[in-house]
Design an enzyme around this catalytic site. Structure first.
Site, mmCIF file in Angstrom:
data_model
loop_
_atom_site.group_PDB
_atom_site.id
_atom_site.type_symbol
_atom_site.label_atom_id
_atom_site.label_comp_id
_atom_site.label_asym_id
_atom_site.label_seq_id
_atom_site.Cartn_x
_atom_site.Cartn_y
_atom_site.Cartn_z
ATOM 1 N N SER A 7 -0.147 -4.181 -4.025
ATOM 2 C CA SER A 7 -1.305 -3.787 -4.839
ATOM 3 C C SER A 7 -1.462 -4.744 -6.009
ATOM 4 O O SER A 7 -0.605 -4.806 -6.893
ATOM 5 C CB SER A 7 -1.121 -2.369 -5.370
ATOM 6 O OG SER A 7 -2.047 -2.138 -6.418
ATOM 7 N N HIS A 32 -3.515 -5.071 -1.088
ATOM 8 C CA HIS A 32 -4.127 -3.787 -1.439
ATOM 9 C C HIS A 32 -4.959 -3.970 -2.709
ATOM 10 O O HIS A 32 -4.453 -4.449 -3.724
ATOM 11 C CB HIS A 32 -3.024 -2.749 -1.661
ATOM 12 C CG HIS A 32 -3.510 -1.374 -1.949
ATOM 13 N ND1 HIS A 32 -3.874 -0.490 -0.963
ATOM 14 C CD2 HIS A 32 -3.678 -0.707 -3.129
ATOM 15 C CE1 HIS A 32 -4.241 0.668 -1.499
ATOM 16 N NE2 HIS A 32 -4.131 0.566 -2.818
ATOM 17 N N ASP A 34 -7.384 -2.205 -5.448
ATOM 18 C CA ASP A 34 -7.754 -0.919 -6.029
ATOM 19 C C ASP A 34 -9.039 -1.022 -6.835
ATOM 20 O O ASP A 34 -9.068 -1.682 -7.876
ATOM 21 C CB ASP A 34 -6.633 -0.434 -6.964
ATOM 22 C CG ASP A 34 -5.401 0.002 -6.195
ATOM 23 O OD1 ASP A 34 -5.520 0.893 -5.338
ATOM 24 O OD2 ASP A 34 -4.310 -0.559 -6.455
ATOM 25 N N MET A 36 -11.675 0.968 -9.098
ATOM 26 C CA MET A 36 -11.793 2.212 -9.884
ATOM 27 C C MET A 36 -13.065 2.181 -10.703
ATOM 28 O O MET A 36 -13.399 1.152 -11.295
ATOM 29 C CB MET A 36 -10.599 2.322 -10.833
ATOM 30 C CG MET A 36 -9.261 2.268 -10.130
ATOM 31 S SD MET A 36 -7.945 2.373 -11.345
ATOM 32 C CE MET A 36 -6.523 2.303 -10.279
ATOM 33 N N HIS A 65 -9.010 -0.035 -1.483
ATOM 34 C CA HIS A 65 -8.845 1.381 -1.814
ATOM 35 C C HIS A 65 -9.890 1.752 -2.855
ATOM 36 O O HIS A 65 -9.773 1.391 -4.029
ATOM 37 C CB HIS A 65 -7.413 1.585 -2.353
ATOM 38 C CG HIS A 65 -7.111 2.967 -2.813
ATOM 39 N ND1 HIS A 65 -5.991 3.280 -3.558
ATOM 40 C CD2 HIS A 65 -7.762 4.146 -2.640
ATOM 41 C CE1 HIS A 65 -5.971 4.574 -3.820
ATOM 42 N NE2 HIS A 65 -7.043 5.122 -3.275
ATOM 43 N N MET A 67 -11.543 4.065 -5.333
ATOM 44 C CA MET A 67 -11.393 5.277 -6.139
ATOM 45 C C MET A 67 -12.689 5.428 -6.913
ATOM 46 O O MET A 67 -12.736 5.243 -8.138
ATOM 47 C CB MET A 67 -10.170 5.143 -7.058
ATOM 48 C CG MET A 67 -8.863 5.324 -6.297
ATOM 49 S SD MET A 67 -7.438 4.721 -7.201
ATOM 50 C CE MET A 67 -7.470 3.006 -6.698
ATOM 51 N N MET A 137 -1.684 9.856 -1.112
ATOM 52 C CA MET A 137 -1.348 9.357 -2.453
ATOM 53 C C MET A 137 -0.031 9.986 -2.918
ATOM 54 O O MET A 137 0.162 11.200 -2.806
ATOM 55 C CB MET A 137 -2.453 9.701 -3.459
ATOM 56 C CG MET A 137 -3.737 8.894 -3.319
ATOM 57 S SD MET A 137 -3.541 7.101 -3.470
ATOM 58 C CE MET A 137 -2.875 6.923 -5.128
ATOM 59 N N ASP A 175 0.996 5.348 -1.386
ATOM 60 C CA ASP A 175 0.554 4.509 -2.496
ATOM 61 C C ASP A 175 0.912 5.184 -3.812
ATOM 62 O O ASP A 175 0.413 6.272 -4.110
ATOM 63 C CB ASP A 175 -0.969 4.317 -2.369
ATOM 64 C CG ASP A 175 -1.557 3.452 -3.464
ATOM 65 O OD1 ASP A 175 -0.794 2.873 -4.252
ATOM 66 O OD2 ASP A 175 -2.796 3.362 -3.524
#
Ligand code: DX5
Ligand code: ZN
Length: 227
Positions: A7, A32, A34, A36, A65, A67, A137, A175
């Site tokens: 990540s 990975h 992320d 957000m 991913h 979010m 998660m 994760d």
């Protein structure tokens, strides 16, 4: 069979391309990413321009991913930026089935479904036959560097049973808070795609990735010996 997905949330963004290259040199085939939105989760990370830019520097598999709320609005753009797998949160989508159809059908990418620690694993059951990966998660989404929530081990096992009962081969990703110390716990519970942020980007990135890669190789050969 076992996959490490480093990540980049905990990477040094001042030299992000170089740090990603180090994960590849250590043997990581996935990255990975992320995303957000400051709404579904309190924090804001980065978005399309960053992904587009790092896409030019590596051929690694981009595990994105999301979010974010209303993920259906962004499937097309993240696919265009270079995502290979798009994972969205069950809690963030009004119609998860439609989001999956958009990712796989319209965008032609792999689809992942994520559940927060407080969401019952059974809530993902209706979608298991339509997704490539279930992300369980193991911390509350939003920040890197948190501690693994112990109750996750039972949840990974539950996901693994649900998938096996249906005769599926859906990947199980974990994760949050994964370290050298608890890697065996999550593998034994049934996870096979392992996200690690701090455990990869603190210290020697290449050596950290190699540790996980060697560990996975040893686990795979142990399993072959048993079959
Ligand atoms: C948390 C993110 C994770 C995080 C993992 O919301 O989804 O991917 O970066 O970082 P570590 O491995 O440090 O917990
Ligand atoms: Zn993540």
């Amino acid at each position: 069979m076992y996959i490490l997905s480093p990540s980049i949330l905990t990477a040094d963004f001042n030299c992000l391309g170089d740090q990603i290259a180090q994960t590849k040199a250590g043997g990581a085939e996935w990255v990975h990413i992320d995303v957000m939105d400051g709404n579904f989760v309190p924090s804001i990370s980065f978005g399309m321009p960053v992904i587009r830019s790092i896409r030019r520097g590596t051929d690694q598999f981009f595990d994105v991913h999301l979010m974010i709320r209303e993920p259906e609005r962004y499937v097309g753009v993240f696919a265009d930026c270079g995502a290979d797998l798009i994972t969205f949160h069950l809690e963030a989508a009004k119609d998860p089935g439609a989001v999956i159809a958009k990712i796989r059908g319209e965008a032609g990418k792999k689809a992942g479904l994520a559940i927060k620690p407080s969401t019952p694993v059974a809530a993902a059951a209706p979608f298991l036959d339509r997704i490539d990966l279930l992300l369980v998660m193991t911390v509350e989404p939003g920040f890197g560097g948190q501690k693994y929530i112990e109750a996750s081990t039972r949840r990974i096992g539950e996901a693994s049973r649900l998938i096996r009962e249906r005769g599926l081969h859906t990947d199980i990703q974990v994760d949050g808070g994964i370290t050298r110390d608890n890697i065996d716990t999550v593998l034994d519970a049934g996870a096979n795609v392992i996200v690690a942020g701090s455990a990869v980007f603190s210290g020697d990135i290449r050596e950290n990735v190699r540790f996980f890669a060697d560990h996975f190789a040893a686990c795979s050969s142990r399993m072959e010996d048993c079959s």
